[in-house]
Scaffold this active site. Sequence first.
Site, PDB file in Angstrom:
ATOM      1  N   ARG A   5       0.802  -1.227   0.000  1.00  0.00           N
ATOM      2  CA  ARG A   5       0.000   0.000   0.000  1.00  0.00           C
ATOM      3  C   ARG A   5       0.834   1.276   0.000  1.00  0.00           C
ATOM      4  O   ARG A   5       0.334   2.336  -0.370  1.00  0.00           O
ATOM      5  CB  ARG A   5      -1.003  -0.041   1.140  1.00  0.00           C
ATOM      6  CG  ARG A   5      -2.097  -1.059   0.870  1.00  0.00           C
ATOM      7  CD  ARG A   5      -3.128  -1.097   1.967  1.00  0.00           C
ATOM      8  NE  ARG A   5      -4.088  -2.146   1.727  1.00  0.00           N
ATOM      9  CZ  ARG A   5      -3.958  -3.399   2.141  1.00  0.00           C
ATOM     10  NH1 ARG A   5      -2.899  -3.752   2.841  1.00  0.00           N
ATOM     11  NH2 ARG A   5      -4.875  -4.291   1.879  1.00  0.00           N
ATOM     12  N   GLU A  15       4.167 -10.679  13.653  1.00  0.00           N
ATOM     13  CA  GLU A  15       3.431 -11.248  14.774  1.00  0.00           C
ATOM     14  C   GLU A  15       3.229 -12.749  14.600  1.00  0.00           C
ATOM     15  O   GLU A  15       3.106 -13.485  15.557  1.00  0.00           O
ATOM     16  CB  GLU A  15       2.036 -10.608  14.911  1.00  0.00           C
ATOM     17  CG  GLU A  15       1.981  -9.101  14.887  1.00  0.00           C
ATOM     18  CD  GLU A  15       1.883  -8.515  13.485  1.00  0.00           C
ATOM     19  OE1 GLU A  15       0.776  -8.112  13.079  1.00  0.00           O
ATOM     20  OE2 GLU A  15       2.907  -8.439  12.793  1.00  0.00           O
TER      21      GLU A  15
END
Length: 183
Positions: free
Chosen positions: A71, A108
């Site tokens: 993005r 994560e």
Amino acid sequence: MSETNLFESKLELVRSHIRSFPDFPKKGIVFRDVCPILKNPAALAALTDLFEEHVRTSYQQVDLIVGLDARGFLFGPLLAQRLGLGFVLIRKKGKLPGSTTSVTFDLEYGQAEVEIQDDVVDPGQKVLIIDDLLATGGTLCAAWELLKQQQAEVLGCLVVIELLDLQGKNKVKPLPVFSLTHY
């Protein structure tokens, strides 16, 4: 309209075009979607205006805007064009031709690797990194490391959204991070 009111008006337009999707991509996560900003020309122009105003008032010299996969590729070229600057890609491993340098970093949920072409940043060039979201800071930190290996001077980071609870800003200290919105 005063400059402060104009800034707030643009910021509210951007905020109003960020959608939230609870439990995506997994239960307990709220995904913040910037795609509606891209669909609305006024919101996209407002976002670009806000980044442009920040860069022009905060940095005396910038040579390149560096966008992160994927993005950052959407907002970075628009900002670079407005500022009369070049735009450089940092992509996921295996997506760029030619000689590249890569960095592996922790997410994560595992590890990832990003890379930059070796000949796109000259030593000493002043760069700003742009992306849509700052979460844990792993991607921005990896980009910073890649750019240091290129001997670039990273001036700061620009993001549309910062997830404050994840404290990603701490991972890239002392780099300044400019966030348009916070959750």
